[in-house]
Design a protein around this motif. Structure first.
Motif, mmCIF file in Angstrom:
data_model
loop_
_atom_site.group_PDB
_atom_site.id
_atom_site.type_symbol
_atom_site.label_atom_id
_atom_site.label_comp_id
_atom_site.label_asym_id
_atom_site.label_seq_id
_atom_site.Cartn_x
_atom_site.Cartn_y
_atom_site.Cartn_z
ATOM 1 N N CYS A 125 0.826 -1.206 0.000
ATOM 2 C CA CYS A 125 0.000 0.000 0.000
ATOM 3 C C CYS A 125 0.860 1.256 0.000
ATOM 4 C CB CYS A 125 -0.884 0.035 1.252
ATOM 5 S SG CYS A 125 -1.957 -1.392 1.465
ATOM 6 N N VAL A 126 0.292 2.312 -0.561
ATOM 7 C CA VAL A 126 0.876 3.646 -0.461
ATOM 8 C C VAL A 126 -0.071 4.463 0.404
ATOM 9 C CG1 VAL A 126 1.542 5.737 -1.694
ATOM 10 C CG2 VAL A 126 2.010 3.505 -2.699
ATOM 11 N N VAL A 127 0.474 5.086 1.434
ATOM 12 C CA VAL A 127 -0.324 5.896 2.352
ATOM 13 C C VAL A 127 0.095 7.350 2.183
ATOM 14 C CG1 VAL A 127 -1.084 6.199 4.733
ATOM 15 C CG2 VAL A 127 -0.239 3.966 3.982
ATOM 16 N N HIS A 128 -0.872 8.206 1.906
ATOM 17 C CA HIS A 128 -0.612 9.643 1.806
ATOM 18 C C HIS A 128 -1.033 10.265 3.129
ATOM 19 C CE1 HIS A 128 -1.092 13.577 -0.677
ATOM 20 N NE2 HIS A 128 -0.075 13.604 0.143
ATOM 21 N N ILE A 129 -0.091 10.966 3.753
ATOM 22 C CA ILE A 129 -0.295 11.516 5.095
ATOM 23 C C ILE A 129 0.042 13.003 5.070
ATOM 24 C CG2 ILE A 129 0.473 11.344 7.509
ATOM 25 C CD1 ILE A 129 1.413 8.451 6.744
ATOM 26 N N LYS A 130 -0.664 13.771 5.886
ATOM 27 C CA LYS A 130 -0.309 15.182 6.030
ATOM 28 C C LYS A 130 1.144 15.249 6.487
ATOM 29 C CE LYS A 130 -4.948 16.642 7.290
ATOM 30 N NZ LYS A 130 -5.794 17.213 8.346
ATOM 31 N N PRO A 131 1.988 16.001 5.775
ATOM 32 C CA PRO A 131 3.421 16.012 6.106
ATOM 33 C C PRO A 131 3.729 16.324 7.570
ATOM 34 C CG PRO A 131 3.076 17.079 4.002
ATOM 35 C CD PRO A 131 1.705 16.802 4.583
ATOM 36 N N GLU A 132 2.931 17.181 8.189
ATOM 37 C CA GLU A 132 3.202 17.522 9.585
ATOM 38 C C GLU A 132 2.830 16.389 10.546
ATOM 39 O OE1 GLU A 132 -0.900 19.202 8.562
ATOM 40 O OE2 GLU A 132 1.043 19.136 7.572
ATOM 41 N N ARG A 133 2.135 15.360 10.069
ATOM 42 C CA ARG A 133 1.725 14.233 10.917
ATOM 43 C C ARG A 133 2.445 12.933 10.572
ATOM 44 N NH1 ARG A 133 -3.439 15.229 13.535
ATOM 45 N NH2 ARG A 133 -2.658 13.652 14.951
ATOM 46 N N ILE A 134 3.410 12.994 9.632
ATOM 47 C CA ILE A 134 4.006 11.745 9.137
ATOM 48 C C ILE A 134 4.769 10.984 10.217
ATOM 49 C CG2 ILE A 134 6.128 12.724 8.173
ATOM 50 C CD1 ILE A 134 5.559 10.656 5.801
ATOM 51 N N ALA A 135 5.497 11.671 11.078
ATOM 52 C CA ALA A 135 6.268 10.965 12.112
ATOM 53 C C ALA A 135 5.347 10.181 13.040
ATOM 54 C CB ALA A 135 7.116 11.954 12.905
#
Length: 101
Positions: free
Chosen positions: A6-16
């Motif tokens: 799977c590829v998961v797209h996440i808000k960059p500020e929440r990736i960690a």
């Protein structure tokens, strides 16, 4: 056995935070991360949950925008194991013509 890439797209500020949550989820392995907020993960069945159930739960991880199934492989683990293939004693393709060239 189900194996789902799977590829998961996440808000960059929440990736960690999302990466930590996913990596600590049984049946999930994080394989790659991009700076723009995407993770490549593999989700497999566990003894107690199907991969599809885990994937549905991953949609609820804070910061997840989308999760896309990009690869799926299924094997029936109860299938009868096949006998190993015997060593071939035949001539490789094209070898019979080698001396004629």
């Amino acid at each position: 056995m189900n194996i789902c890439g799977c590829v998961v797209h996440i808000k960059p500020e929440r990736i960690a935070e999302a990466e930590t949550t996913m990596a600590s989820t049984e049946g999930v392995e994080v394989h790659a991360k991009s700076d723009d907020g995407r993770l490549v993960i593999v989700v497999e069945d566990t003894e107690t949950r199907l991969a599809s159930e885990i994937i549905m739960d991953l949609h609820q991880v804070p910061g997840v925008i989308s999760l896309t199934l990009t690869y799926h492989h299924f094997e029936d683990e109860t299938a009868i194991p096949r006998a190993p293939l015997a060593q071939s004693t035949s001539t490789p393709i094209g070898a019979q013509f080698h001396d004629q060239i």
